[in-house]
Design a protein around this motif. Structure first.
Motif, short mmCIF file in Angstrom:
data_model
loop_
_atom_site.label_atom_id
_atom_site.label_comp_id
_atom_site.label_asym_id
_atom_site.label_seq_id
_atom_site.Cartn_x
_atom_site.Cartn_y
_atom_site.Cartn_z
N ILE A 46 -39.72 -77.03 17.57
CA ILE A 46 -39.48 -78.41 17.14
C ILE A 46 -38.00 -78.61 16.78
N GLY A 47 -37.44 -77.70 16.01
CA GLY A 47 -36.07 -77.85 15.54
C GLY A 47 -35.01 -77.64 16.60
N ASP A 48 -35.25 -76.70 17.53
CA ASP A 48 -34.23 -76.37 18.53
C ASP A 48 -34.28 -77.25 19.78
N VAL A 49 -35.48 -77.68 20.16
CA VAL A 49 -35.62 -78.39 21.44
C VAL A 49 -36.11 -79.82 21.28
N LEU A 50 -37.21 -80.00 20.58
CA LEU A 50 -37.86 -81.31 20.58
C LEU A 50 -37.08 -82.37 19.81
N VAL A 51 -36.73 -82.11 18.56
CA VAL A 51 -36.03 -83.12 17.76
C VAL A 51 -34.67 -83.50 18.38
N PRO A 52 -33.83 -82.53 18.79
CA PRO A 52 -32.55 -82.93 19.39
C PRO A 52 -32.68 -83.78 20.66
N ARG A 53 -33.78 -83.63 21.39
CA ARG A 53 -33.98 -84.39 22.62
C ARG A 53 -34.83 -85.63 22.43
N GLY A 54 -35.29 -85.89 21.21
CA GLY A 54 -36.12 -87.06 20.95
C GLY A 54 -37.51 -86.94 21.53
N LEU A 55 -38.07 -85.73 21.51
CA LEU A 55 -39.39 -85.47 22.06
C LEU A 55 -40.37 -85.14 20.94
N GLU A 56 -41.65 -85.20 21.25
CA GLU A 56 -42.69 -84.77 20.33
C GLU A 56 -43.79 -84.13 21.16
N PHE A 57 -44.65 -83.35 20.47
CA PHE A 57 -45.73 -82.73 21.22
C PHE A 57 -46.99 -82.66 20.39
N GLY A 58 -48.10 -82.60 21.11
CA GLY A 58 -49.40 -82.36 20.52
C GLY A 58 -49.89 -81.03 21.04
N GLY A 59 -50.30 -80.17 20.16
CA GLY A 59 -50.75 -78.85 20.55
C GLY A 59 -50.39 -77.85 19.48
N TRP A 60 -50.24 -76.60 19.88
CA TRP A 60 -49.86 -75.56 18.94
C TRP A 60 -49.03 -74.53 19.67
N ALA A 61 -48.92 -73.34 19.15
CA ALA A 61 -47.99 -72.33 19.65
C ALA A 61 -48.27 -71.92 21.10
N THR A 62 -49.52 -71.98 21.54
CA THR A 62 -49.82 -71.50 22.89
C THR A 62 -49.87 -72.60 23.94
N GLY A 63 -49.62 -73.85 23.57
CA GLY A 63 -49.58 -74.90 24.58
C GLY A 63 -49.79 -76.27 24.01
N GLY A 64 -49.59 -77.27 24.87
CA GLY A 64 -49.77 -78.65 24.45
C GLY A 64 -49.19 -79.62 25.47
N PHE A 65 -48.98 -80.85 25.00
CA PHE A 65 -48.45 -81.92 25.85
C PHE A 65 -47.20 -82.48 25.18
N ILE A 66 -46.14 -82.66 25.96
CA ILE A 66 -44.86 -83.14 25.45
C ILE A 66 -44.57 -84.52 26.04
N CYS A 67 -44.14 -85.43 25.16
CA CYS A 67 -43.76 -86.77 25.59
C CYS A 67 -42.56 -87.24 24.76
N ARG A 68 -42.03 -88.38 25.10
CA ARG A 68 -40.90 -88.96 24.38
C ARG A 68 -41.41 -89.50 23.05
N ALA A 69 -40.64 -89.30 21.99
CA ALA A 69 -40.97 -89.89 20.68
C ALA A 69 -40.70 -91.39 20.80
N GLY A 70 -41.67 -92.21 20.50
CA GLY A 70 -41.54 -93.65 20.72
C GLY A 70 -41.84 -93.98 22.17
N ARG A 71 -41.31 -95.09 22.63
CA ARG A 71 -41.54 -95.49 24.03
C ARG A 71 -40.56 -94.80 24.95
N GLY A 72 -40.99 -94.58 26.18
CA GLY A 72 -40.12 -94.00 27.19
C GLY A 72 -40.73 -92.75 27.79
N SER A 73 -40.03 -92.19 28.74
CA SER A 73 -40.51 -91.02 29.47
C SER A 73 -39.60 -89.83 29.24
N VAL A 74 -40.16 -88.65 29.36
CA VAL A 74 -39.33 -87.46 29.38
C VAL A 74 -38.67 -87.38 30.74
N SER A 75 -37.59 -86.66 30.83
CA SER A 75 -36.88 -86.50 32.10
C SER A 75 -37.12 -85.10 32.65
#
Length: 105
Positions: A46-75
């Motif tokens: 979360i601290g190294d990758v997701l927050v700096p890129r404006g992303l969030e995820f649902g899941g846990w250490a072994t997997g999940g789904f990543i999307c943009r925080a708020g509206r928009g798409s990941v690149s």
């Protein structure tokens, strides 16, 4: 025959030009993760990758789904950054990252 929808409805339904993309990921740990190790991995992720890129995820250490925080798409760049970060972690023996998919359907 395609359905005609107003701009407002397309936005509300997140279709057409308002479609939002995300991706799934899963990891294979190098060795079984206890609760403290899993929490440490998630916190670093979360601290190294997701927050700096404006992303969030649902899941846990072994997997999940990543999307943009708020509206928009990941690149594709976001997807590659997540993959690279997970691959360089010593706790991770293998990682799979899906192609970009519709986050709402």
């Amino acid at each position: 025959m395609p359905t005609q929808r107003s701009r407002r409805l397309r936005k509300k339904m997140r279709v057409g030009e308002f479609q939002e993309m995300g991706f799934n990921f899963s990891i294979e740990p190098a060795q079984p993760l206890d609760d403290a190790a899993a929490e440490g991995l998630v916190d670093a992720f979360i601290g190294d990758v997701l927050v700096p890129r404006g992303l969030e995820f649902g899941g846990w250490a072994t997997g999940g789904f990543i999307c943009r925080a708020g509206r928009g798409s990941v690149s594709e760049e976001d997807r590659q950054a997540v993959l690279a970060w997970l691959q360089q972690r010593p706790e991770v023996a293998g990682v799979e990252v899906s192609e970009l998919v519709d986050a709402w359907h």
